[in-house]
Write a protein that holds these residues in place. Structure first.
Motif, PDB file in Angstrom:
ATOM      1  N   SER A  13       0.830  -1.213   0.000  1.00 31.46           N
ATOM      2  CA  SER A  13       0.000   0.000   0.000  1.00 31.46           C
ATOM      3  C   SER A  13       0.861   1.259   0.000  1.00 31.46           C
ATOM      4  CB  SER A  13      -0.941   0.004   1.215  1.00 31.46           C
ATOM      5  OG  SER A  13      -0.209  -0.046   2.423  1.00 31.46           O
ATOM      6  N   LEU A  41       1.889  10.266   2.217  1.00 32.96           N
ATOM      7  CA  LEU A  41       1.240   9.103   2.813  1.00 32.96           C
ATOM      8  C   LEU A  41       2.072   7.838   2.626  1.00 32.96           C
ATOM      9  CD1 LEU A  41      -2.458   9.795   1.751  1.00 32.96           C
ATOM     10  CD2 LEU A  41      -1.504   9.949   4.057  1.00 32.96           C
ATOM     11  N   THR A  60       4.433   5.747   5.952  1.00 31.57           N
ATOM     12  CA  THR A  60       4.441   4.347   6.377  1.00 31.57           C
ATOM     13  C   THR A  60       5.845   3.771   6.416  1.00 31.57           C
ATOM     14  OG1 THR A  60       2.235   4.018   5.428  1.00 31.57           O
ATOM     15  CG2 THR A  60       3.540   2.052   5.842  1.00 31.57           C
ATOM     16  N   VAL A  62       0.914   6.005  13.382  1.00 30.87           N
ATOM     17  CA  VAL A  62       0.395   7.303  12.954  1.00 30.87           C
ATOM     18  C   VAL A  62      -0.804   7.664  13.821  1.00 30.87           C
ATOM     19  CG1 VAL A  62       1.193   7.055  10.581  1.00 30.87           C
ATOM     20  CG2 VAL A  62      -1.065   6.216  11.201  1.00 30.87           C
ATOM     21  N   ARG A  63      -1.071   8.956  13.906  1.00 33.04           N
ATOM     22  CA  ARG A  63      -2.214   9.431  14.678  1.00 33.04           C
ATOM     23  C   ARG A  63      -3.442   9.661  13.815  1.00 33.04           C
ATOM     24  NH1 ARG A  63       0.447  13.957  18.824  1.00 33.04           N
ATOM     25  NH2 ARG A  63       1.901  12.514  19.857  1.00 33.04           N
ATOM     26  N   LEU A  64      -3.219   9.984  12.553  1.00 36.52           N
ATOM     27  CA  LEU A  64      -4.334  10.261  11.649  1.00 36.52           C
ATOM     28  C   LEU A  64      -4.368   9.219  10.540  1.00 36.52           C
ATOM     29  CD1 LEU A  64      -3.959  14.146  11.259  1.00 36.52           C
ATOM     30  CD2 LEU A  64      -5.583  12.926  12.710  1.00 36.52           C
ATOM     31  N   SER A  65      -5.557   8.826  10.139  1.00 39.19           N
ATOM     32  CA  SER A  65      -5.707   7.860   9.061  1.00 39.19           C
ATOM     33  C   SER A  65      -5.307   8.481   7.729  1.00 39.19           C
ATOM     34  CB  SER A  65      -7.158   7.379   8.992  1.00 39.19           C
ATOM     35  OG  SER A  65      -8.010   8.448   8.604  1.00 39.19           O
ATOM     36  N   MET A  66      -5.112   7.627   6.718  1.00 41.11           N
ATOM     37  CA  MET A  66      -4.761   8.115   5.393  1.00 41.11           C
ATOM     38  C   MET A  66      -5.853   9.027   4.843  1.00 41.11           C
ATOM     39  SD  MET A  66      -3.028   4.733   3.609  1.00 41.11           S
ATOM     40  CE  MET A  66      -2.648   5.641   2.116  1.00 41.11           C
ATOM     41  N   ALA A  67      -7.101   8.632   5.038  1.00 42.64           N
ATOM     42  CA  ALA A  67      -8.214   9.439   4.528  1.00 42.64           C
ATOM     43  C   ALA A  67      -8.246  10.807   5.190  1.00 42.64           C
ATOM     44  CB  ALA A  67      -9.535   8.707   4.747  1.00 42.64           C
ATOM     45  N   ALA A  68      -7.974  10.843   6.503  1.00 43.43           N
ATOM     46  CA  ALA A  68      -7.993  12.119   7.215  1.00 43.43           C
ATOM     47  C   ALA A  68      -6.901  13.054   6.706  1.00 43.43           C
ATOM     48  CB  ALA A  68      -7.837  11.883   8.714  1.00 43.43           C
TER      49      ALA A  68
END
Length: 231
Positions: A29, A64, A68, A200-206
């Motif tokens: 990903s 993004l 990762t 991470v603290r925030l998702s990829m979408a966020a």
């Protein structure tokens, strides 16, 4: 045994025979984001504002992807930092483009330099990944060729390469290099190399929609301010 009970028993036996679900690979990903980010940031279309939209989307995809991978080695950590700098600068360039001010070519040159440094960091990072995967002679030829070819693209852009007969062969070669980079990524994954995705603290979408939303809001605000100055 009734037909319903027999059917339930068959379903249970069939489910037990199925292989366990495969884990989603963070490497796959992350590298998908990186490759798409490179393509969108460097291959743009002068149509319907796509020359603004696609590079902006490419910038955040690079962030993004490298987010990762940033703990795999020092080079990929550098790539992550460079991608953040490029995303911030892209947002600033978008805002300046919406204002009635002279921008010049300085931002474009800085953007190209950041991209060149990011590709070099990606190359060295993938060499490090190849070494960690147990390769006898660690290498990442596709990533190295990509970094070199981008330097050629920068030179061609500076001299003003024009015409489809000249651009199409360059584009074809570039797409082949990107395809080989995807193959290289898959080959490293097939060796059994696995990464532990950095927390991470925030998702990829966020992150994706947050960046695009803030950039769009800043551009709209700049357009409104520019109209007020003209009035």
């Amino acid at each position: 045994m009734s037909d319903d009970l027999r059917f339930d028993a068959l379903l249970t036996e069939g489910a037990d025979a199925l292989p366990p679900p495969a884990d989603v690979s963070p490497w796959h990903s992350a590298m998908s984001c990186v490759v798409w980010g490179i393509a969108l940031k460097t291959l743009t279309l002068q149509l319907l504002y796509l020359h603004y939209i696609l590079p902006t989307l490419g910038c955040i995809l690079l962030v993004l992807g490298f987010r990762t991978l940033r703990r795999e080695n020092r080079a990929l950590r550098w790539a992550y930092g460079l991608s953040i700098a490029a995303a911030v600068m892209r947002g600033a360039a978008m805002v300046l483009a919406a204002l009635p001010v002279e921008r010049g070519a300085a931002l474009a040159y800085v953007d190209m330099a950041l991209m060149q440094a990011t590709l070099i960091a990606l190359w060295r990072g993938m060499v490090g990944v190849s070494r960690a995967a147990g390769a006898e002679k660690p290498s990442a030829p596709a990533a190295g060729v990509l970094a070199s070819f981008y330097a050629v693209l920068m030179a061609l852009a500076m001299i003003g390469l024009e015409g489809w007969l000249l651009v199409l062969p360059v584009l074809a070669v570039y797409l082949v290099i990107l395809r080989n980079l995807v193959r290289l990524s898959r080959s490293l994954e097939d060796t059994g190399y696995a990464i532990h995705a950095a927390p991470v603290r925030l998702s990829m979408a966020a992150v994706l929609w947050g960046y695009l939303g803030v950039t769009l809001a800043a551009v709209i605000l700049a357009m409104l301010l520019g109209q007020d100055r003209e009035d």
